[in-house]
Design a protein around this motif. Structure first.
Motif, short mmCIF file in Angstrom:
data_model
loop_
_atom_site.label_atom_id
_atom_site.label_comp_id
_atom_site.label_asym_id
_atom_site.label_seq_id
_atom_site.Cartn_x
_atom_site.Cartn_y
_atom_site.Cartn_z
N GLY A 30 -5.55 -17.60 -20.80
CA GLY A 30 -4.56 -18.66 -20.69
C GLY A 30 -5.20 -20.02 -20.56
N ALA A 31 -4.80 -20.93 -21.42
CA ALA A 31 -5.28 -22.31 -21.32
C ALA A 31 -4.72 -22.95 -20.06
N PRO A 32 -5.27 -24.10 -19.64
CA PRO A 32 -4.77 -24.76 -18.42
C PRO A 32 -3.27 -25.05 -18.50
N GLY A 33 -2.57 -24.76 -17.41
CA GLY A 33 -1.16 -25.08 -17.35
C GLY A 33 -0.24 -24.05 -17.94
N THR A 34 -0.77 -22.93 -18.42
CA THR A 34 0.08 -21.91 -19.03
C THR A 34 0.64 -20.94 -18.00
N GLY A 35 0.24 -21.08 -16.75
CA GLY A 35 0.82 -20.27 -15.69
C GLY A 35 0.20 -18.90 -15.52
N LYS A 36 -1.05 -18.72 -15.93
CA LYS A 36 -1.64 -17.37 -15.87
C LYS A 36 -1.78 -16.86 -14.44
N THR A 37 -2.16 -17.75 -13.50
CA THR A 37 -2.28 -17.31 -12.11
C THR A 37 -0.93 -16.87 -11.57
N ALA A 38 0.09 -17.69 -11.80
CA ALA A 38 1.43 -17.34 -11.33
C ALA A 38 1.92 -16.05 -11.98
N VAL A 39 1.63 -15.87 -13.25
CA VAL A 39 2.02 -14.63 -13.94
C VAL A 39 1.36 -13.42 -13.28
N GLY A 40 0.07 -13.54 -12.96
CA GLY A 40 -0.63 -12.43 -12.31
C GLY A 40 -0.03 -12.09 -10.96
N LEU A 41 0.31 -13.10 -10.16
CA LEU A 41 0.89 -12.86 -8.84
C LEU A 41 2.29 -12.27 -8.95
N HIS A 42 3.08 -12.76 -9.90
CA HIS A 42 4.42 -12.20 -10.07
C HIS A 42 4.35 -10.78 -10.63
N ARG A 43 3.30 -10.47 -11.39
CA ARG A 43 3.12 -9.09 -11.87
C ARG A 43 2.89 -8.16 -10.68
N VAL A 44 2.09 -8.61 -9.70
CA VAL A 44 1.90 -7.80 -8.50
C VAL A 44 3.24 -7.56 -7.80
N ALA A 45 4.02 -8.63 -7.65
CA ALA A 45 5.32 -8.49 -6.98
C ALA A 45 6.23 -7.52 -7.74
N TYR A 46 6.20 -7.59 -9.07
CA TYR A 46 7.02 -6.69 -9.87
C TYR A 46 6.56 -5.25 -9.71
N LEU A 47 5.26 -5.01 -9.74
CA LEU A 47 4.74 -3.64 -9.60
C LEU A 47 5.06 -3.07 -8.22
N LEU A 48 4.99 -3.91 -7.19
CA LEU A 48 5.33 -3.44 -5.85
C LEU A 48 6.82 -3.07 -5.76
N TYR A 49 7.65 -3.77 -6.48
CA TYR A 49 9.08 -3.46 -6.51
C TYR A 49 9.32 -2.15 -7.26
N SER A 50 8.63 -1.96 -8.38
CA SER A 50 8.88 -0.80 -9.25
C SER A 50 8.14 0.45 -8.79
N HIS A 51 7.03 0.29 -8.08
CA HIS A 51 6.19 1.45 -7.69
C HIS A 51 5.77 1.30 -6.22
N ARG A 52 6.72 1.01 -5.35
CA ARG A 52 6.37 0.66 -3.97
C ARG A 52 5.65 1.78 -3.23
N GLU A 53 6.16 2.99 -3.32
CA GLU A 53 5.55 4.09 -2.57
C GLU A 53 4.14 4.38 -3.08
N ARG A 54 3.97 4.35 -4.38
CA ARG A 54 2.66 4.61 -4.97
C ARG A 54 1.65 3.57 -4.52
N LEU A 55 2.02 2.29 -4.61
CA LEU A 55 1.08 1.22 -4.25
C LEU A 55 0.93 1.08 -2.74
N LYS A 56 1.91 1.56 -2.00
CA LYS A 56 1.76 1.58 -0.55
C LYS A 56 0.65 2.53 -0.14
N ARG A 57 0.51 3.63 -0.89
CA ARG A 57 -0.56 4.59 -0.61
C ARG A 57 -1.91 4.08 -1.09
N THR A 58 -1.92 3.49 -2.29
CA THR A 58 -3.20 3.16 -2.92
C THR A 58 -3.65 1.73 -2.69
N GLY A 59 -2.71 0.82 -2.41
CA GLY A 59 -3.09 -0.56 -2.09
C GLY A 59 -3.20 -1.47 -3.30
#
Length: 682
Positions: free
Chosen positions: A203-232
């Protein structure tokens, strides 16, 4: 109480009040839970109490953040059944977390829920059954405006969203904010990719790649909470200032349990060692080279010796003998299996014991597992294992490698030249592990050696940001921590500023252990205005040939200013006339001089990029080496030529300057008295 009005804005404000009341009721329900006598043991009871406490935290109503930021009205109920004549449109409010009323009916849907996805992806060409998309404008948490798009109305002309632009351009005082209200369709595709997919985002500067990565974590925790609660889950960033800047994004989305660390912190915790020395650029580059993994592998395996004599075991009145050549075959078989050194060492006594039991069975005895375990623990077998496969201390191994020229030469034969071996060795041999002059690159080598002996634990998902600056050995260190999980790799080849910066993402993913992972490119910029990104992109042909320059959706004429008087204090005072944060970025060697100039001019400033800016202290003075990943409303860049000259080579210096020039959200002032670099002035 619902307002007696048809004013849409007042109706929406009423829904906001009711939703906040419902959220308070949900929180109160958890606070009033009776947790006495909830489990058979105090340990499990404390676990439940901890989970309830965390749930209460996630239900906090953050007054400065909108509870919902959008609404979608569907033509039909999700699922395909047509709505009844009197039902009205299927309407859903989209927000940071789920809120329901006393009867369980949803009042706000979590932005990660499947039914929320069309809010981000629906368009006039592909409306996804959305009749209306409504965005809301807020000021200090209070709803102030709304904006509608009738996606299925051919008579309505498509226009750019004012509220979307206003949210992107909102002044940035304090830490990084989430972008949950402004996620773009191409970003949403990345955010919602499956947990099994390792993904690299260029991602070039200003394209939001950091924010996208953090929101991907939030999405995965929502969709796979029990799995990621075990594995971290883990977010890896380039430095503490960057991690401090982003640390509030996930909590604002209701996610409290995501660890954050730098690569140095990861390996420091694993090895238990502290950095006590520094490397030259050449030494650090060589220690980070992937060849060092083979050097370490050879050094570890060099401890395995030859079997010199047969094993004789006495049990009762019988003597059992395993000849030397058969013992050596067992050792060779373990070496061929490429097992970790410690696991193979643990397996060897059992294999020897099995050879003894085979002889017992041939002699008519019927030994069981207890006999085999007893044989494996016997003194003669232990003596063979100790002599042939001795225990290895990873830290002591690396200490010897960096101190002992002969040992290094044997392990690096055919891998490193004599000159390269001399470059990685310490100037003086170290006497002890705790007092050795460990450098940051050395600890990564110890971490590699630890994994050669015993497997490093794997997490469920790792986000690796600013990845372009990692060495191959650092990639391997991060890859070990998601060897059975997945990763989101974020970076920009053009912003690589280390001597060992990544040349291609394919090579980086290979070192990470994720060969063949998909590489997505974000080129549409939302943060940096077009005038600024075009100016910085003059450097691209000199720092990243073939990389497409970023485009910007934001036209902000007058966002770029150049001053040739060298008066950095005057430039800062000019920037302070505008709202928002001000970053003053200077060559590392100029920090003291610019600090004195700002103090003499009476400008209040922070000189810790990790400190949180306030309305009273909106100015942050920081060295160019710490600017990566940060952003400010207005940026003053002091003496670009000196920033370039502060790096080991010109290409790295121009990459550093590219990073610095792209930190601005609203305005950039370039101040210089020394002529600009010719690549920028062209």
């Amino acid at each position: 109480m619902r307002p007696t009005t048809d004013d849409p804005l007042e109706l929406e404000r009423a829904h906001l009040r009711e939703s906040r009341a419902a959220l308070r009721a949900m929180r109160k329900d958890f606070e009033n839970l009776d947790l006495t006598d909830i489990a058979a043991s105090w340990v499990s009871a404390e676990v439940v109490r901890g989970e309830v406490r965390d749930r209460i935290k996630t239900l906090a109503d953050l007054a400065e953040l909108p509870l919902f930021f959008g609404r979608v009205d569907y033509l039909h109920p999700p699922g395909g059944a047509p709505a009844g004549e009197d039902d009205g449109p299927e309407r859903y409010y989209i927000g940071r977390r789920h809120v329901h009323d006393a009867g369980g009916e949803p009042m706000v849907l979590d932005w990660r829920a499947p039914v929320s996805q069309p809010f981000y992806r629906a368009s006039r060409t592909e409306p996804l059954d959305v009749a209306l998309r409504r965005r809301f404008g807020y000021e200090r948490g209070e709803l102030t405006a709304y904006e509608d798009e009738h996606l299925t109305d051919p008579a309505e002309a498509a226009t750019a969203s004012r509220l979307l632009a206003a949210e992107i351009e909102k002044p940035r005082v304090g830490p990084m904010r989430d972008i949950v209200a402004t996620i773009q369709p191409e970003q949403d595709v990345i955010v919602r990719m499956d947990i099994g997919d390792t993904l690299c985002v260029q991602g070039a500067p200003g394209t939001g790649k950091t924010a996208v990565g953090l929101h991907r974590v939030a999405y995965l925790l929502y969709s796979h909470r029990e799995r990621l609660k075990r594995t971290g889950t883990l977010v890896v960033g380039p430095n503490d200032s960057f991690l401090h800047y982003i640390e509030q994004v996930l909590p604002s989305l209701g996610e409290l349990d995501v660890a954050q660390a730098t690569v140095g912190e990861l390996v420091g915790k694993q090895t238990g060692l502290a950095v006590r020395g520094t490397d030259t650029a050449r030494a650090a580059g060589l220690k980070g080279d992937a060849r060092m993994a083979e050097v370490l592998r050879g050094a570890v395996r060099s401890h395995v010796g030859r079997v010199e004599e047969s094993l004789v075991l006495v049990r009762g009145s019988r003597r059992w003998r395993v000849p030397q050549h058969e013992l050596q075959e067992l050792v060779d078989q373990l070496l061929e299996r490429e097992m970790r050194y410690g696991a193979a060492r643990d397996a060897l006594p059992q294999r020897i014991a099995h050879a003894v039991l085979t002889r017992m069975e041939l002699a008519g005895e019927a030994p069981d597992d207890r006999v085999q375990n007893a044989v494996a623990r016997s003194a003669p077998v232990k003596a063979v294992v100790k002599a042939v496969w001795p225990a290895v201390d990873p830290a002591k191994l690396v200490l010897r490698l960096l101190s002992d020229a002969e040992f290094l030469a044997a392990a690096a034969d055919g891998l490193l030249t004599e000159d390269e071996q001399a470059a990685v060795r310490w100037a003086k041999p170290a006497r002890g592990v705790k007092t050795a002059p460990w450098t940051a690159a050395d600890l990564v080598l110890v971490d590699e050696a630890l994994d050669l002996v015993e497997r490093t634990g794997s997490l469920g998902h790792v986000v690796l940001d600013e990845a372009q600056d990692l060495s191959p050995m650092q990639y391997r260190a991060v890859g070990r921590r998601c060897s059975t999980g997945s990763a989101t790799v974020l970076g920009d080849i053009a912003q690589g500023t280390t001597p060992w910066a990544t040349g291609s993402w394919e090579e980086a993913l290979l070192h990470l252990g994720k060969k063949g992972a998909a590489v997505e490119e974000l080129t549409a910029g939302f943060r940096v205005p077009k005038e600024i990104i075009d100016y910085a992109s003059r450097l691209l042909p000199h720092i990243a040939e073939g990389l497409a320059p970023a485009s910007s959706v934001r036209e902000a004429l007058g966002s770029l200013t150049r001053r040739e008087d060298g008066d950095v204090a005057a430039a800062v005072r000019g920037a302070l006339r505008h709202e928002g944060s001000v970053g003053v970025i200077v060559a590392d060697a100029r920090m003291a001089q610019v600090r004195s100039a700002l103090e003499a001019a009476g400008v209040a400033f922070l000189d810790d990029p990790g400190a949180e800016t306030t309305q009273e202290r909106r100015v942050t003075l920081l060295p160019a080496s710490l600017a990566k990943g940060l952003e400010y409303d207005h940026v003053v860049v002091d003496e670009p030529s000196l920033i370039v000259e502060g790096e080991p080579d010109r290409r790295t210096g121009l990459r550093r300057l590219y990073v610095v020039l792209t930190r601005a959200v609203s305005g950039l002032t370039v101040v210089h008295s020394v002529p600009l670099p010719e690549e920028l002035a062209a």
